[in-house]
Design a protein around this motif. Structure first.
Motif, short mmCIF file in Angstrom:
data_model
loop_
_atom_site.label_atom_id
_atom_site.label_comp_id
_atom_site.label_asym_id
_atom_site.label_seq_id
_atom_site.Cartn_x
_atom_site.Cartn_y
_atom_site.Cartn_z
N ASP A 172 0.85 -1.18 0.00
CA ASP A 172 0.00 0.00 0.00
C ASP A 172 0.89 1.24 0.00
O ASP A 172 1.54 1.54 1.01
CB ASP A 172 -0.90 -0.02 1.24
N PHE A 173 0.94 1.96 -1.11
CA PHE A 173 1.82 3.13 -1.22
C PHE A 173 1.43 4.22 -0.23
O PHE A 173 2.26 5.06 0.12
CB PHE A 173 1.84 3.67 -2.65
N ARG A 174 0.19 4.21 0.24
CA ARG A 174 -0.24 5.21 1.22
C ARG A 174 0.47 5.00 2.56
O ARG A 174 0.68 5.94 3.31
CB ARG A 174 -1.75 5.15 1.43
N GLU A 175 0.85 3.75 2.84
CA GLU A 175 1.56 3.44 4.08
C GLU A 175 3.06 3.67 3.95
O GLU A 175 3.73 4.03 4.91
CB GLU A 175 1.28 2.00 4.51
N THR A 176 3.62 3.42 2.75
CA THR A 176 5.07 3.54 2.55
C THR A 176 5.48 4.95 2.13
O THR A 176 6.67 5.27 2.16
CB THR A 176 5.56 2.54 1.49
N GLY A 177 4.52 5.78 1.70
CA GLY A 177 4.83 7.14 1.28
C GLY A 177 5.31 7.25 -0.15
O GLY A 177 5.76 8.31 -0.57
N ASP A 178 5.21 6.17 -0.92
CA ASP A 178 5.63 6.22 -2.33
C ASP A 178 4.65 7.05 -3.15
O ASP A 178 3.46 7.12 -2.83
CB ASP A 178 5.72 4.80 -2.90
N GLU A 179 5.16 7.66 -4.22
CA GLU A 179 4.34 8.45 -5.14
C GLU A 179 4.53 7.92 -6.55
O GLU A 179 5.33 7.02 -6.78
CB GLU A 179 4.72 9.92 -5.04
N SER A 180 3.84 8.51 -7.50
CA SER A 180 3.88 8.01 -8.88
C SER A 180 5.28 8.07 -9.49
O SER A 180 5.58 7.34 -10.43
CB SER A 180 2.89 8.77 -9.76
N VAL A 181 6.19 8.90 -8.94
CA VAL A 181 7.57 8.92 -9.46
C VAL A 181 8.27 7.59 -9.23
O VAL A 181 9.28 7.29 -9.87
CB VAL A 181 8.39 10.08 -8.84
N ALA A 182 7.72 6.75 -8.33
CA ALA A 182 8.31 5.43 -8.07
C ALA A 182 8.15 4.48 -9.26
O ALA A 182 8.78 3.41 -9.29
CB ALA A 182 7.68 4.80 -6.82
N LEU A 183 7.35 4.86 -10.24
CA LEU A 183 7.21 4.04 -11.44
C LEU A 183 8.50 4.06 -12.27
O LEU A 183 8.78 3.10 -12.99
CB LEU A 183 6.04 4.54 -12.30
N ALA A 184 9.25 5.13 -12.19
CA ALA A 184 10.49 5.25 -12.97
C ALA A 184 11.60 4.44 -12.31
O ALA A 184 11.61 4.24 -11.10
CB ALA A 184 10.90 6.71 -13.06
N GLY A 185 12.51 3.96 -13.13
CA GLY A 185 13.68 3.25 -12.61
C GLY A 185 13.37 1.81 -12.22
O GLY A 185 12.32 1.26 -12.56
N PRO A 186 14.29 1.19 -11.47
CA PRO A 186 14.13 -0.22 -11.11
C PRO A 186 13.03 -0.41 -10.07
O PRO A 186 12.62 0.53 -9.38
CB PRO A 186 15.50 -0.60 -10.54
N MET A 187 12.57 -1.64 -9.94
CA MET A 187 11.56 -1.98 -8.94
C MET A 187 12.18 -1.88 -7.55
O MET A 187 13.25 -2.40 -7.30
CB MET A 187 11.02 -3.38 -9.21
N GLU A 188 11.48 -1.18 -6.65
CA GLU A 188 12.04 -0.86 -5.33
C GLU A 188 11.82 -1.95 -4.28
O GLU A 188 12.54 -2.01 -3.29
CB GLU A 188 11.41 0.43 -4.77
N TYR A 189 10.80 -2.78 -4.43
CA TYR A 189 10.42 -3.70 -3.36
C TYR A 189 10.58 -5.15 -3.78
O TYR A 189 10.33 -5.52 -4.92
CB TYR A 189 8.96 -3.44 -2.95
N GLU A 190 10.97 -5.99 -2.79
CA GLU A 190 11.06 -7.44 -2.96
C GLU A 190 10.28 -8.10 -1.86
O GLU A 190 10.17 -7.56 -0.75
CB GLU A 190 12.51 -7.92 -2.85
N PHE A 191 9.71 -9.27 -2.14
CA PHE A 191 8.99 -9.99 -1.11
C PHE A 191 9.03 -11.49 -1.39
O PHE A 191 9.27 -11.93 -2.51
CB PHE A 191 7.53 -9.52 -1.03
N GLU A 192 8.78 -12.26 -0.34
CA GLU A 192 8.63 -13.70 -0.42
C GLU A 192 7.42 -14.10 0.38
O GLU A 192 7.11 -13.47 1.40
CB GLU A 192 9.87 -14.42 0.12
N ALA A 193 6.70 -15.12 -0.06
CA ALA A 193 5.54 -15.61 0.67
C ALA A 193 5.33 -17.08 0.34
O ALA A 193 5.77 -17.56 -0.70
CB ALA A 193 4.30 -14.80 0.31
N ARG A 194 4.67 -17.77 1.26
CA ARG A 194 4.31 -19.17 1.02
C ARG A 194 3.04 -19.50 1.78
O ARG A 194 2.70 -18.84 2.75
CB ARG A 194 5.43 -20.12 1.41
N THR A 195 2.32 -20.50 1.29
CA THR A 195 1.14 -20.97 2.00
C THR A 195 1.32 -22.44 2.32
O THR A 195 2.13 -23.11 1.72
CB THR A 195 -0.15 -20.80 1.16
#
Length: 195
Positions: A172-195
Protein backbone atom coordinates in the motif's frame (compact mmCIF):
# COMPACT_ATOMS: atom_id res chain seq x y z
CA UNK A 1 -7.69 -31.51 2.81
CA UNK A 2 -5.55 -34.33 1.47
CA UNK A 3 -2.94 -33.40 -1.10
CA UNK A 4 -4.28 -35.59 -3.92
CA UNK A 5 -7.74 -33.98 -3.71
CA UNK A 6 -6.53 -30.56 -4.89
CA UNK A 7 -6.74 -30.23 -8.64
CA UNK A 8 -6.70 -26.46 -9.18
CA UNK A 9 -4.45 -23.73 -7.82
CA UNK A 10 -5.10 -20.15 -8.90
CA UNK A 11 -2.75 -17.18 -8.50
CA UNK A 12 -4.24 -13.71 -8.87
CA UNK A 13 -2.34 -10.39 -9.09
CA UNK A 14 -3.49 -6.80 -9.53
CA UNK A 15 -2.33 -3.20 -9.25
CA UNK A 16 -4.75 -0.42 -8.43
CA UNK A 17 -5.17 3.19 -7.32
CA UNK A 18 -7.52 3.32 -4.31
CA UNK A 19 -8.76 6.91 -4.86
CA UNK A 20 -11.61 7.83 -7.18
CA UNK A 21 -9.45 10.57 -8.79
CA UNK A 22 -5.79 11.61 -8.48
CA UNK A 23 -4.17 14.83 -9.69
CA UNK A 24 -2.24 14.79 -12.94
CA UNK A 25 1.22 16.09 -12.03
CA UNK A 26 1.84 17.40 -15.57
CA UNK A 27 2.51 21.14 -15.82
CA UNK A 28 -0.63 22.72 -17.25
CA UNK A 29 -2.78 25.83 -16.94
CA UNK A 30 -5.80 23.59 -16.51
CA UNK A 31 -6.69 21.38 -13.56
CA UNK A 32 -6.26 17.77 -14.68
CA UNK A 33 -7.07 14.50 -12.93
CA UNK A 34 -6.79 10.79 -13.67
CA UNK A 35 -9.49 8.37 -12.59
CA UNK A 36 -8.39 5.88 -9.97
CA UNK A 37 -9.99 2.54 -9.26
CA UNK A 38 -12.04 3.68 -6.24
CA UNK A 39 -11.53 0.45 -4.26
CA UNK A 40 -9.51 -1.21 -1.54
CA UNK A 41 -7.70 -4.56 -1.42
CA UNK A 42 -9.81 -7.51 -2.62
CA UNK A 43 -9.20 -10.68 -4.62
CA UNK A 44 -12.56 -10.21 -6.36
CA UNK A 45 -11.79 -7.18 -8.58
CA UNK A 46 -10.83 -9.21 -11.68
CA UNK A 47 -13.04 -8.36 -14.68
CA UNK A 48 -14.61 -5.34 -12.96
CA UNK A 49 -12.53 -2.62 -14.63
CA UNK A 50 -11.27 -1.56 -11.19
CA UNK A 51 -7.55 -2.33 -11.61
CA UNK A 52 -4.69 -0.77 -13.54
CA UNK A 53 -3.32 -4.27 -14.21
CA UNK A 54 -4.93 -7.63 -13.48
CA UNK A 55 -3.52 -11.09 -14.03
CA UNK A 56 -4.44 -14.66 -13.24
CA UNK A 57 -2.66 -18.00 -13.63
CA UNK A 58 -4.45 -21.33 -13.11
CA UNK A 59 -2.66 -24.65 -12.65
CA UNK A 60 -4.84 -27.73 -13.21
CA UNK A 61 -2.97 -30.74 -11.87
CA UNK A 62 -5.56 -33.33 -12.96
CA UNK A 63 -5.48 -32.19 -16.60
CA UNK A 64 -1.88 -30.96 -16.52
CA UNK A 65 -2.93 -27.65 -18.06
CA UNK A 66 -1.92 -24.07 -17.40
CA UNK A 67 -4.15 -21.13 -18.33
CA UNK A 68 -3.48 -17.44 -17.96
CA UNK A 69 -5.31 -14.17 -18.26
CA UNK A 70 -4.07 -10.57 -18.26
CA UNK A 71 -5.69 -7.19 -18.88
CA UNK A 72 -5.43 -3.48 -18.15
CA UNK A 73 -8.04 -1.02 -16.98
CA UNK A 74 -9.24 1.96 -18.97
CA UNK A 75 -7.35 5.19 -18.29
CA UNK A 76 -9.48 8.32 -18.02
CA UNK A 77 -8.24 11.89 -17.78
CA UNK A 78 -10.47 14.89 -17.17
CA UNK A 79 -9.38 18.51 -17.41
CA UNK A 80 -11.29 21.57 -16.27
CA UNK A 81 -10.98 24.83 -18.16
CA UNK A 82 -11.13 28.26 -16.53
CA UNK A 83 -14.55 28.71 -18.11
CA UNK A 84 -15.88 25.62 -16.30
CA UNK A 85 -15.74 23.30 -19.29
CA UNK A 86 -14.66 19.70 -18.80
CA UNK A 87 -12.69 17.67 -21.35
CA UNK A 88 -12.42 13.89 -20.99
CA UNK A 89 -9.90 11.61 -22.71
CA UNK A 90 -9.81 7.81 -22.46
CA UNK A 91 -7.32 5.13 -23.49
CA UNK A 92 -6.46 1.54 -22.75
CA UNK A 93 -2.90 0.34 -22.24
CA UNK A 94 -1.73 -2.69 -24.17
CA UNK A 95 -1.85 -5.98 -22.28
CA UNK A 96 1.17 -7.31 -24.23
CA UNK A 97 3.42 -6.78 -21.20
CA UNK A 98 1.20 -8.95 -18.98
CA UNK A 99 2.18 -12.59 -19.40
CA UNK A 100 3.39 -15.78 -17.78
CA UNK A 101 6.44 -17.75 -18.81
CA UNK A 102 5.92 -21.30 -20.01
CA UNK A 103 5.33 -23.55 -16.98
CA UNK A 104 7.89 -26.20 -16.05
CA UNK A 105 6.11 -29.33 -14.79
CA UNK A 106 7.65 -31.77 -12.29
CA UNK A 107 6.16 -34.71 -10.40
CA UNK A 108 4.96 -32.61 -7.48
CA UNK A 109 5.07 -28.99 -8.66
CA UNK A 110 4.83 -26.42 -11.46
CA UNK A 111 7.19 -23.45 -11.78
CA UNK A 112 6.60 -20.27 -13.82
CA UNK A 113 6.85 -16.48 -13.65
CA UNK A 114 4.14 -13.84 -13.83
CA UNK A 115 5.22 -10.55 -15.45
CA UNK A 116 3.44 -7.23 -15.80
CA UNK A 117 4.54 -3.97 -17.39
CA UNK A 118 1.92 -1.47 -18.55
CA UNK A 119 1.89 2.32 -19.02
CA UNK A 120 -0.76 5.01 -18.94
CA UNK A 121 -1.59 5.57 -22.63
CA UNK A 122 -2.65 9.18 -21.96
CA UNK A 123 0.79 10.30 -20.74
CA UNK A 124 3.66 11.12 -23.13
CA UNK A 125 6.74 9.01 -22.32
CA UNK A 126 5.17 7.26 -19.32
CA UNK A 127 7.00 5.01 -16.87
CA UNK A 128 5.25 1.63 -16.64
CA UNK A 129 3.90 -0.09 -13.55
CA UNK A 130 5.99 -3.25 -13.16
CA UNK A 131 6.07 -6.48 -11.19
CA UNK A 132 7.62 -9.94 -11.53
CA UNK A 133 6.50 -12.95 -9.53
CA UNK A 134 8.41 -16.26 -9.52
CA UNK A 135 6.02 -19.02 -8.44
CA UNK A 136 6.38 -22.65 -7.39
CA UNK A 137 2.92 -24.23 -7.21
CA UNK A 138 2.17 -27.51 -5.46
CA UNK A 139 -1.17 -29.19 -4.80
CA UNK A 140 -1.09 -28.04 -1.19
CA UNK A 141 0.31 -24.52 -1.54
CA UNK A 142 2.63 -22.09 -3.25
CA UNK A 143 5.95 -20.35 -2.75
CA UNK A 144 6.53 -16.99 -4.42
CA UNK A 145 9.33 -14.48 -4.72
CA UNK A 146 8.46 -11.13 -6.24
CA UNK A 147 9.57 -7.61 -7.07
CA UNK A 148 7.47 -4.52 -7.78
CA UNK A 149 7.45 -0.73 -8.06
CA UNK A 150 6.52 1.48 -5.12
CA UNK A 151 3.37 2.82 -6.81
CA UNK A 152 0.44 2.08 -7.03
CA UNK A 153 -1.02 -0.58 -4.68
CA UNK A 154 -0.09 -4.21 -5.42
CA UNK A 155 -1.97 -7.35 -4.34
CA UNK A 156 -1.24 -11.06 -4.81
CA UNK A 157 -3.59 -13.91 -3.82
CA UNK A 158 -3.81 -17.70 -4.04
CA UNK A 159 -6.84 -19.98 -4.18
CA UNK A 160 -6.27 -23.68 -3.50
CA UNK A 161 -8.99 -25.93 -4.85
CA UNK A 162 -12.25 -24.02 -4.69
CA UNK A 163 -11.59 -22.60 -1.25
CA UNK A 164 -11.32 -18.94 -0.31
CA UNK A 165 -8.61 -16.66 -1.67
CA UNK A 166 -5.68 -16.22 0.71
CA UNK A 167 -3.50 -13.12 0.69
CA UNK A 168 0.09 -13.78 -0.35
CA UNK A 169 1.27 -10.17 -0.27
CA UNK A 170 -0.01 -6.58 -0.32
CA UNK A 171 1.76 -3.26 -0.86
CA UNK A 172 0.00 0.00 0.00
CA UNK A 173 1.82 3.13 -1.22
CA UNK A 174 -0.24 5.21 1.22
CA UNK A 175 1.56 3.44 4.08
CA UNK A 176 5.07 3.54 2.55
CA UNK A 177 4.83 7.14 1.28
CA UNK A 178 5.63 6.22 -2.33
CA UNK A 179 4.34 8.45 -5.14
CA UNK A 180 3.88 8.01 -8.88
CA UNK A 181 7.57 8.92 -9.46
CA UNK A 182 8.31 5.43 -8.07
CA UNK A 183 7.21 4.04 -11.44
CA UNK A 184 10.49 5.25 -12.97
CA UNK A 185 13.68 3.25 -12.61
CA UNK A 186 14.13 -0.22 -11.11
CA UNK A 187 11.56 -1.98 -8.94
CA UNK A 188 12.04 -0.86 -5.33
CA UNK A 189 10.42 -3.70 -3.36
CA UNK A 190 11.06 -7.44 -2.96
CA UNK A 191 8.99 -9.99 -1.11
CA UNK A 192 8.63 -13.70 -0.42
CA UNK A 193 5.54 -15.61 0.67
CA UNK A 194 4.31 -19.17 1.02
CA UNK A 195 1.14 -20.97 2.00
Amino acid sequence: MRQQEVELVKLRAATFIPSAWIPNSRESEQIAQFRGDNREFTPHAVNTGRSRVEQEAVVDFSRETFTQYGDTGTSIERTFGEDGTEDVRTGKASADGIFCTEPVWSDDRVEFEMHASASNPLVPHPSPVDYVLEATVRRDGVEVHGQHDGFPCFEFYVQIGFGPFETLYRHDFRETGDESVALAGPMEYEFEART
